[in-house]
Enzyme design. Structure first.
Site, PDB file in Angstrom:
ATOM      1  N   GLU A   1      80.035 171.103  56.574  1.00 18.70           N
ATOM      2  CA  GLU A   1      80.688 170.356  58.407  1.00 18.70           C
ATOM      3  C   GLU A   1      81.643 171.598  58.556  1.00 18.70           C
ATOM      4  O   GLU A   1      82.556 172.072  57.735  1.00 18.70           O
ATOM      5  CB  GLU A   1      81.463 168.601  57.632  1.00 18.70           C
ATOM      6  CG  GLU A   1      82.169 168.864  59.431  1.00 18.70           C
ATOM      7  CD  GLU A   1      82.088 167.439  59.586  1.00 18.70           C
ATOM      8  OE1 GLU A   1      81.773 166.251  58.375  1.00 18.70           O
ATOM      9  OE2 GLU A   1      82.690 167.166  59.860  1.00 18.70           O
TER      10      GLU A   1
ATOM     11  N   ASP B   1      92.641 168.247  63.491  1.00 15.19           N
ATOM     12  CA  ASP B   1      91.514 167.302  62.992  1.00 15.19           C
ATOM     13  C   ASP B   1      92.186 165.247  63.385  1.00 15.19           C
ATOM     14  O   ASP B   1      92.386 164.861  61.977  1.00 15.19           O
ATOM     15  CB  ASP B   1      91.359 167.534  61.962  1.00 15.19           C
ATOM     16  CG  ASP B   1      89.772 166.406  61.278  1.00 15.19           C
ATOM     17  OD1 ASP B   1      89.676 165.770  61.522  1.00 15.19           O
ATOM     18  OD2 ASP B   1      89.823 166.227  59.834  1.00 15.19           O
TER      19      ASP B   1
ATOM     20  N   HIS C   1      86.463 169.240  65.786  1.00 14.65           N
ATOM     21  CA  HIS C   1      86.815 169.811  65.038  1.00 14.65           C
ATOM     22  C   HIS C   1      86.799 171.119  65.079  1.00 14.65           C
ATOM     23  O   HIS C   1      87.969 172.145  64.909  1.00 14.65           O
ATOM     24  CB  HIS C   1      86.191 170.037  62.558  1.00 14.65           C
ATOM     25  CG  HIS C   1      86.163 168.632  62.687  1.00 14.65           C
ATOM     26  ND1 HIS C   1      85.534 168.427  60.846  1.00 14.65           N
ATOM     27  CD2 HIS C   1      87.253 167.368  62.175  1.00 14.65           C
ATOM     28  CE1 HIS C   1      85.801 166.923  60.732  1.00 14.65           C
ATOM     29  NE2 HIS C   1      86.217 166.785  61.478  1.00 14.65           N
TER      30      HIS C   1
ATOM     31  N   HIS D   1      78.691 165.313  65.120  1.00 13.84           N
ATOM     32  CA  HIS D   1      79.505 164.552  64.989  1.00 13.84           C
ATOM     33  C   HIS D   1      80.451 165.130  66.516  1.00 13.84           C
ATOM     34  O   HIS D   1      80.687 165.443  66.076  1.00 13.84           O
ATOM     35  CB  HIS D   1      80.449 164.775  64.022  1.00 13.84           C
ATOM     36  CG  HIS D   1      80.089 164.372  62.164  1.00 13.84           C
ATOM     37  ND1 HIS D   1      81.166 164.705  61.133  1.00 13.84           N
ATOM     38  CD2 HIS D   1      78.591 163.893  62.143  1.00 13.84           C
ATOM     39  CE1 HIS D   1      80.236 164.801  60.292  1.00 13.84           C
ATOM     40  NE2 HIS D   1      79.163 164.196  61.143  1.00 13.84           N
TER      41      HIS D   1
ATOM     42  N   HIS E   1      90.728 162.079  65.945  1.00 13.66           N
ATOM     43  CA  HIS E   1      89.802 162.153  66.474  1.00 13.66           C
ATOM     44  C   HIS E   1      90.398 160.909  67.020  1.00 13.66           C
ATOM     45  O   HIS E   1      90.943 160.244  67.156  1.00 13.66           O
ATOM     46  CB  HIS E   1      88.845 161.388  65.433  1.00 13.66           C
ATOM     47  CG  HIS E   1      88.047 162.185  64.589  1.00 13.66           C
ATOM     48  ND1 HIS E   1      87.403 161.689  63.904  1.00 13.66           N
ATOM     49  CD2 HIS E   1      88.310 163.503  64.136  1.00 13.66           C
ATOM     50  CE1 HIS E   1      86.704 162.599  62.811  1.00 13.66           C
ATOM     51  NE2 HIS E   1      87.596 163.627  62.721  1.00 13.66           N
TER      52      HIS E   1
ATOM     53  N   TYR F   1      85.903 162.087  51.526  1.00 18.93           N
ATOM     54  CA  TYR F   1      86.386 163.250  51.324  1.00 18.93           C
ATOM     55  C   TYR F   1      86.900 163.651  49.620  1.00 18.93           C
ATOM     56  O   TYR F   1      87.804 164.668  50.611  1.00 18.93           O
ATOM     57  CB  TYR F   1      87.819 162.379  52.377  1.00 18.93           C
ATOM     58  CG  TYR F   1      86.608 161.589  54.232  1.00 18.93           C
ATOM     59  CD1 TYR F   1      86.686 162.419  54.283  1.00 18.93           C
ATOM     60  CD2 TYR F   1      87.209 160.297  54.344  1.00 18.93           C
ATOM     61  CE1 TYR F   1      85.873 161.991  56.023  1.00 18.93           C
ATOM     62  CE2 TYR F   1      86.368 160.010  54.981  1.00 18.93           C
ATOM     63  CZ  TYR F   1      85.892 160.824  55.728  1.00 18.93           C
ATOM     64  OH  TYR F   1      85.425 160.157  57.437  1.00 18.93           O
TER      65      TYR F   1
ATOM     66  N   ASP G   1      80.906 169.079  64.221  1.00 11.99           N
ATOM     67  CA  ASP G   1      82.315 168.422  64.371  1.00 11.99           C
ATOM     68  C   ASP G   1      82.171 168.296  65.732  1.00 11.99           C
ATOM     69  O   ASP G   1      83.445 169.510  65.005  1.00 11.99           O
ATOM     70  CB  ASP G   1      83.003 167.712  63.412  1.00 11.99           C
ATOM     71  CG  ASP G   1      83.873 166.674  63.517  1.00 11.99           C
ATOM     72  OD1 ASP G   1      84.367 166.768  65.007  1.00 11.99           O
ATOM     73  OD2 ASP G   1      83.650 165.874  63.313  1.00 11.99           O
TER      74      ASP G   1
ATOM     75  N   GLU H   1      82.593 159.097  64.872  1.00 10.54           N
ATOM     76  CA  GLU H   1      83.419 158.939  63.932  1.00 10.54           C
ATOM     77  C   GLU H   1      84.507 158.625  65.069  1.00 10.54           C
ATOM     78  O   GLU H   1      85.811 159.454  64.116  1.00 10.54           O
ATOM     79  CB  GLU H   1      83.314 160.138  63.336  1.00 10.54           C
ATOM     80  CG  GLU H   1      82.244 160.295  62.651  1.00 10.54           C
ATOM     81  CD  GLU H   1      83.033 162.026  61.905  1.00 10.54           C
ATOM     82  OE1 GLU H   1      82.621 163.223  62.642  1.00 10.54           O
ATOM     83  OE2 GLU H   1      82.081 161.807  60.328  1.00 10.54           O
TER      84      GLU H   1
ATOM     85  N   ARG I   1      86.505 157.782  49.972  1.00 13.00           N
ATOM     86  CA  ARG I   1      88.443 158.216  49.886  1.00 13.00           C
ATOM     87  C   ARG I   1      88.590 157.890  48.083  1.00 13.00           C
ATOM     88  O   ARG I   1      89.380 157.937  47.300  1.00 13.00           O
ATOM     89  CB  ARG I   1      89.702 156.895  50.306  1.00 13.00           C
ATOM     90  CG  ARG I   1      89.332 156.565  51.792  1.00 13.00           C
ATOM     91  CD  ARG I   1      90.340 157.582  52.498  1.00 13.00           C
ATOM     92  NE  ARG I   1      90.487 157.262  54.197  1.00 13.00           N
ATOM     93  CZ  ARG I   1      90.317 158.369  55.006  1.00 13.00           C
ATOM     94  NH1 ARG I   1      90.473 159.982  54.366  1.00 13.00           N
ATOM     95  NH2 ARG I   1      89.742 158.251  55.947  1.00 13.00           N
TER      96      ARG I   1
ATOM     97  N   HIS J   1      82.034 167.563  53.206  1.00 16.12           N
ATOM     98  CA  HIS J   1      83.344 169.427  53.947  1.00 16.12           C
ATOM     99  C   HIS J   1      83.546 169.830  52.834  1.00 16.12           C
ATOM    100  O   HIS J   1      83.398 169.499  51.280  1.00 16.12           O
ATOM    101  CB  HIS J   1      84.933 168.345  53.972  1.00 16.12           C
ATOM    102  CG  HIS J   1      84.663 166.975  55.154  1.00 16.12           C
ATOM    103  ND1 HIS J   1      85.978 166.452  55.546  1.00 16.12           N
ATOM    104  CD2 HIS J   1      84.018 166.466  56.128  1.00 16.12           C
ATOM    105  CE1 HIS J   1      85.538 165.760  56.276  1.00 16.12           C
ATOM    106  NE2 HIS J   1      84.610 165.963  56.832  1.00 16.12           N
TER     107      HIS J   1
ATOM    108  N   HIS K   1      76.903 160.928  54.613  1.00 14.12           N
ATOM    109  CA  HIS K   1      78.755 161.620  54.596  1.00 14.12           C
ATOM    110  C   HIS K   1      79.400 161.420  53.186  1.00 14.12           C
ATOM    111  O   HIS K   1      78.825 160.558  51.970  1.00 14.12           O
ATOM    112  CB  HIS K   1      79.568 161.318  55.503  1.00 14.12           C
ATOM    113  CG  HIS K   1      80.766 161.674  55.894  1.00 14.12           C
ATOM    114  ND1 HIS K   1      81.618 162.812  54.546  1.00 14.12           N
ATOM    115  CD2 HIS K   1      81.144 162.649  56.833  1.00 14.12           C
ATOM    116  CE1 HIS K   1      82.378 163.285  55.168  1.00 14.12           C
ATOM    117  NE2 HIS K   1      82.101 163.206  56.609  1.00 14.12           N
TER     118      HIS K   1
HETATM  119 ZN    ZN Z   1      87.537 165.164  61.719  1.00 14.71          ZN
HETATM  120 FE    FE Z   2      82.973 164.980  61.352  1.00 14.51          FE
HETATM  121 FE    FE Z   3      83.499 165.070  57.842  1.00 15.36          FE
END
Ligand code: ZN
Ligand code: FE
Ligand code: FE
Length: 259
Positions: free
Chosen positions: A126, A207, A162, A194, A209, A54, A159, A239, A21, A91, A51
């Site tokens: 992704e 989005d 996603h 994912h 999860h 974000y 994903d 995830e 983050r 991403h 990964h």
């Molecule tokens: Zn996501």
């Molecule tokens: Fe993902």
């Molecule tokens: Fe991701």
């Protein structure tokens, strides 16, 4: 990381290259990385899927912030040389009103520069839920980035939450979605998955999860994925909203679905 993953029955895992983050990164520790490389080999792990942060938006509007994001990507790929031969997934970015074409161009420019060093890592775009101005909610958008970069080095990470959220109906037509992916991007570019269930209904672009089998995808979808010839041998990353015991349970649940 390797010992923790092994303790819950995993044979791959994801890790963040820096604060997911923010942008702060721990200093490199080559000795520790060498231990990880040896342990991965000893335990017979498959490829890892790192990964990116974000907050790294390669197509953000302000030039200075965009240059910073590009430098973060470059530095992340450099860090991956300590765990050579693995994947780095990120991403693609949100064009924040600049438009798809401008966004793709900016993402591609950052990727070209970061890839020019030839670090031993395969970079994966992704597939996204298509929230707001997010790029990568359509397979065509991933293909646009790959074409603009013009490199065989790029792959894709699908994903499950996603793509279902983006409007690819893997619940009722997994084969059809994969045929479409093959036609647009090419299945040989699919490198990792994912695995996430979704809290929201089909094509909601939200989005969020959910734990495996507890959302709108359902267990039957994951059974189909676990046994699909085009998917079953790819690294699969959870995830889902869990702590370690929850992940251990989901790993054994998923394995129990294999024919
Ligand atoms: Zn996501
Ligand atoms: Fe993902
Ligand atoms: Fe991701």
């Amino acid at each position: 990381m390797v010992e923790t993953a092994r303790s819950i029955g995993a044979n791959t895992f994801a890790f963040f290259t820096r604060n997911p983050r923010g942008s702060r990164a721990k200093p490199e520790d080559p000795a520790d990385s060498a231990l990880a490389v040896a342990a991965l080999r000893e335990y017979g792990f498959g490829c890892l899927v790192a990964h990116g942060s974000y907050t790294m938006n390669l197509c953000t509007k302000e030039a200075e912030a965009r240059a910073f994001a590009a430098s973060v990507l470059e530095e992340d790929l450099r860090r991956m040389r300590l765990l050579p031969g693995n994947f780095y997934n990120f991403h693609p970015g949100s064009h924040v009103g600049q438009g798809l074409e401008a966004g793709v161009e900016q993402i591609a420019a950052a990727l070209k520069k970061a890839l020019s060093h030839g670090y031993p890592v395969t970079v994966l775009l992704e597939a996204m839920a298509g929230k707001g101005s997010e790029i990568g909610g359509r397979f065509e958008e991933l293909k646009m980035i790959m074409d603009a970069v013009g490199s065989d080095a790029l792959g894709v990470c699908l994903d499950t939450c996603h793509i279902y959220d983006a409007g690819y109906d893997i619940v009722n037509d997994l084969d059809g979605v994969l045929r479409e992916f093959d036609a647009v991007v090419g299945l040989k570019r699919l490198k990792a998955l994912h695995l996430n269930d979704s809290k929201n209904p089909f094509a909601s672009h939200k989005d969020r999860h959910e734990c495996i089998g507890k959302g709108s995808l359902g267990l039957a979808t994951f059974q189909a994925i676990m046994n699909h010839s085009a998917l079953k041998d790819k690294p699969m990353i959870l995830e889902t909203p869990n702590e370690l015991p929850g992940y251990a349970a989901e790993i054994s649940l998923l394995r129990s679905l294999e024919f």
